[in-house]
Design a protein around this motif. Structure first.
Motif, PDB file in Angstrom:
ATOM      1  N   ALA A  44       9.213  -8.446   5.056  1.00  0.00           N
ATOM      2  CA  ALA A  44       8.456  -9.879   5.588  1.00  0.00           C
ATOM      3  C   ALA A  44       8.405 -10.783   4.332  1.00  0.00           C
ATOM      4  O   ALA A  44       8.472 -12.016   4.636  1.00  0.00           O
ATOM      5  CB  ALA A  44       7.244  -9.421   6.247  1.00  0.00           C
ATOM      6  N   LEU A  45       7.814  -9.956   3.317  1.00  0.00           N
ATOM      7  CA  LEU A  45       7.491 -10.951   2.072  1.00  0.00           C
ATOM      8  C   LEU A  45       8.670 -11.544   1.468  1.00  0.00           C
ATOM      9  O   LEU A  45       8.857 -12.503   0.930  1.00  0.00           O
ATOM     10  CB  LEU A  45       6.782 -10.159   1.201  1.00  0.00           C
ATOM     11  N   ALA A  46       9.791 -10.866   1.525  1.00  0.00           N
ATOM     12  CA  ALA A  46      11.032 -11.272   1.144  1.00  0.00           C
ATOM     13  C   ALA A  46      11.636 -12.383   1.657  1.00  0.00           C
ATOM     14  O   ALA A  46      12.420 -13.237   1.049  1.00  0.00           O
ATOM     15  CB  ALA A  46      12.244 -10.184   1.125  1.00  0.00           C
ATOM     16  N   TYR A  47      11.356 -12.698   2.983  1.00  0.00           N
ATOM     17  CA  TYR A  47      11.711 -13.898   3.783  1.00  0.00           C
ATOM     18  C   TYR A  47      10.896 -15.198   3.424  1.00  0.00           C
ATOM     19  O   TYR A  47      11.134 -16.134   3.794  1.00  0.00           O
ATOM     20  CB  TYR A  47      11.671 -13.533   5.081  1.00  0.00           C
ATOM     21  N   ALA A  48       9.868 -14.774   2.798  1.00  0.00           N
ATOM     22  CA  ALA A  48       8.772 -16.080   2.455  1.00  0.00           C
ATOM     23  C   ALA A  48       9.461 -16.985   1.640  1.00  0.00           C
ATOM     24  O   ALA A  48       9.889 -16.502   0.600  1.00  0.00           O
ATOM     25  CB  ALA A  48       7.548 -15.518   2.014  1.00  0.00           C
ATOM     26  N   ASN A  49       9.428 -18.363   1.641  1.00  0.00           N
ATOM     27  CA  ASN A  49      10.053 -19.248   0.798  1.00  0.00           C
ATOM     28  C   ASN A  49       9.022 -20.253   0.225  1.00  0.00           C
ATOM     29  O   ASN A  49       9.574 -20.731  -0.749  1.00  0.00           O
ATOM     30  CB  ASN A  49      11.132 -19.964   1.770  1.00  0.00           C
ATOM     31  N   ASP A  50       8.016 -20.119   0.784  1.00  0.00           N
ATOM     32  CA  ASP A  50       6.982 -21.374   0.058  1.00  0.00           C
ATOM     33  C   ASP A  50       5.664 -20.892   0.086  1.00  0.00           C
ATOM     34  O   ASP A  50       4.843 -20.967   1.001  1.00  0.00           O
ATOM     35  CB  ASP A  50       7.087 -22.585   1.090  1.00  0.00           C
ATOM     36  N   PRO A  51       5.299 -20.020  -1.073  1.00  0.00           N
ATOM     37  CA  PRO A  51       6.059 -19.949  -2.249  1.00  0.00           C
ATOM     38  C   PRO A  51       7.133 -18.855  -2.018  1.00  0.00           C
ATOM     39  O   PRO A  51       6.801 -17.823  -0.957  1.00  0.00           O
ATOM     40  CB  PRO A  51       5.130 -19.729  -3.376  1.00  0.00           C
ATOM     41  N   MET A  52       7.888 -18.565  -2.989  1.00  0.00           N
ATOM     42  CA  MET A  52       8.894 -17.343  -3.048  1.00  0.00           C
ATOM     43  C   MET A  52       7.976 -16.521  -3.913  1.00  0.00           C
ATOM     44  O   MET A  52       7.505 -16.666  -4.931  1.00  0.00           O
ATOM     45  CB  MET A  52      10.243 -17.924  -3.666  1.00  0.00           C
ATOM     46  N   TYR A  53       8.060 -15.057  -3.428  1.00  0.00           N
ATOM     47  CA  TYR A  53       7.346 -14.022  -4.134  1.00  0.00           C
ATOM     48  C   TYR A  53       8.286 -13.510  -5.263  1.00  0.00           C
ATOM     49  O   TYR A  53       9.342 -13.447  -5.215  1.00  0.00           O
ATOM     50  CB  TYR A  53       6.880 -12.776  -3.324  1.00  0.00           C
ATOM     51  N   THR A  54       7.648 -13.200  -6.644  1.00  0.00           N
ATOM     52  CA  THR A  54       8.369 -12.220  -7.467  1.00  0.00           C
ATOM     53  C   THR A  54       7.561 -11.049  -7.636  1.00  0.00           C
ATOM     54  O   THR A  54       6.305 -10.955  -7.374  1.00  0.00           O
ATOM     55  CB  THR A  54       8.336 -13.103  -8.816  1.00  0.00           C
ATOM     56  N   GLY A  55       8.344  -9.984  -8.168  1.00  0.00           N
ATOM     57  CA  GLY A  55       7.576  -8.845  -8.507  1.00  0.00           C
ATOM     58  C   GLY A  55       8.436  -7.841  -7.783  1.00  0.00           C
ATOM     59  O   GLY A  55       9.472  -7.877  -7.256  1.00  0.00           O
ATOM     60  N   VAL A  56       7.777  -6.544  -7.737  1.00  0.00           N
ATOM     61  CA  VAL A  56       8.585  -5.423  -7.027  1.00  0.00           C
ATOM     62  C   VAL A  56       8.288  -5.252  -5.494  1.00  0.00           C
ATOM     63  O   VAL A  56       7.017  -4.881  -5.150  1.00  0.00           O
ATOM     64  CB  VAL A  56       8.274  -4.021  -7.884  1.00  0.00           C
TER      65      VAL A  56
END
Ligand code: SF4
Length: 283
Positions: free
Chosen positions: A232-244
């Protein structure tokens, strides 16, 4: 004696365009290797073709610049032969998600203990601006004069679906954060992918200024063993998440190969088996 950053930089001067995002990745990679204090002679850097494929030239390690899209299988072979070495694969979005896209799933199934830095600038930069699998739909390029008409490939959800055992996203504009992510990826036992958004100055599909404000770190309470949440977090675009996004512990390719050899040796009376004995045992 502790290594210094200079130990990891080869004598070859980078020929990337001034301001290319790949400089940030090189810097983060050198810092991560320095912090882990891995001797350069214990590292193999394998790259594919493209601007980011030049990364391996600029590292003072053993390196192999392979053919287009083949960084992952070459790195897999290197690790199977020399499990004692740190093996890095690297390349771009065209190389890794287009031409070589089919290799990732099979390396993930084997959980080969390599770290793959996949740099995404959303364009084929070296060959002068053709659309890649991550060029946004509608974007006009040399090979899409009326605009890209295909959907944009979502890399992180694909890696999660492949069950890559360590999946992370970083940005070349955030070198400090990227250094930490790469360091964690290298220490992970198994296949790790660090997907790095790295803007191209010459064909700026991913805008450099926008990149500075389009990322935010994953929530601090994100449970990296929770794959569905990671998806779910990987599909977020605004903002786009970074990390593991995801990390799981499971046997590596070399663990599985070693266990077969140990089994064969046990059946041969506990002696260290020769290659011929092992082959004869399995036929
Ligand atoms: Fe970097 Fe783009 Fe120049 Fe390639 S074409 S070196 S990706 S700025």
């Amino acid at each position: 004696m502790k290594t210094t950053l200079r130990d990891y930089r080869s004598i070859i001067e980078p020929v990337w365009c001034p301001g290319c995002g790949d400089f940030g990745v090189l810097s983060a990679l050198e810092k991560a290797l320095g912090e882990l204090d891995i001797l350069p002679e214990n590292i193999i850097a394998v790259s594919g073709i493209g601007c980011s494929g030049r990364l391996s030239h600029y590292l003072n390690t053993y390196s192999l610049h392979g053919t287009h899209g083949r960084a992952v299988p070459l790195a897999l072979g290197a690790k199977a032969a020399r499990p004692d070495l740190t093996v890095l694969a690297m390349g771009g979005d065209g190389d890794g998600l287009g031409i070589g896209g089919g290799h990732i799933v099979h390396a993930a199934r084997k959980n080969v203990d390599i770290t793959y830095l996949l740099l995404d600038n959303r364009i084929y930069g070296l060959t002068k601006g053709q659309s890649s699998p991550t060029t946004p739909i509608g974007r006009k390029t040399k090979t899409s004069p009326w605009g890209v008409y295909e959907d944009t490939l979502a890399a992180i959800p694909i890696f999660l679906a492949y069950d890559v055992s360590f999946v992370a996203r970083g940005a070349s504009v955030n070198v400090k954060e990227l250094t930490g992510i790469i360091r964690e990826a290298i220490t992970h036992r198994g296949m790790s992918i660090v997907y790095v958004l790295s803007p191209c100055r010459t064909f700026p599909v991913l805008d450099f200024k926008a990149a500075k404000s389009m990322f935010t770190p994953l929530p601090p309470d994100h449970d990296r063993t929770d794959k569905m949440k990671a998806m779910a977090l990987a599909y977020a675009n605004d903002p786009m998440y970074t990390g593991v996004f995801y990390e799981v512990d499971k046997p590596t390719l070399n663990d599985r190969l070693d266990s077969e050899v140990r089994k064969a040796e046990a059946e041969l009376g506990g002696r260290q088996a020769t290659i011929e004995q092992l082959i004869n045992h399995f036929i």
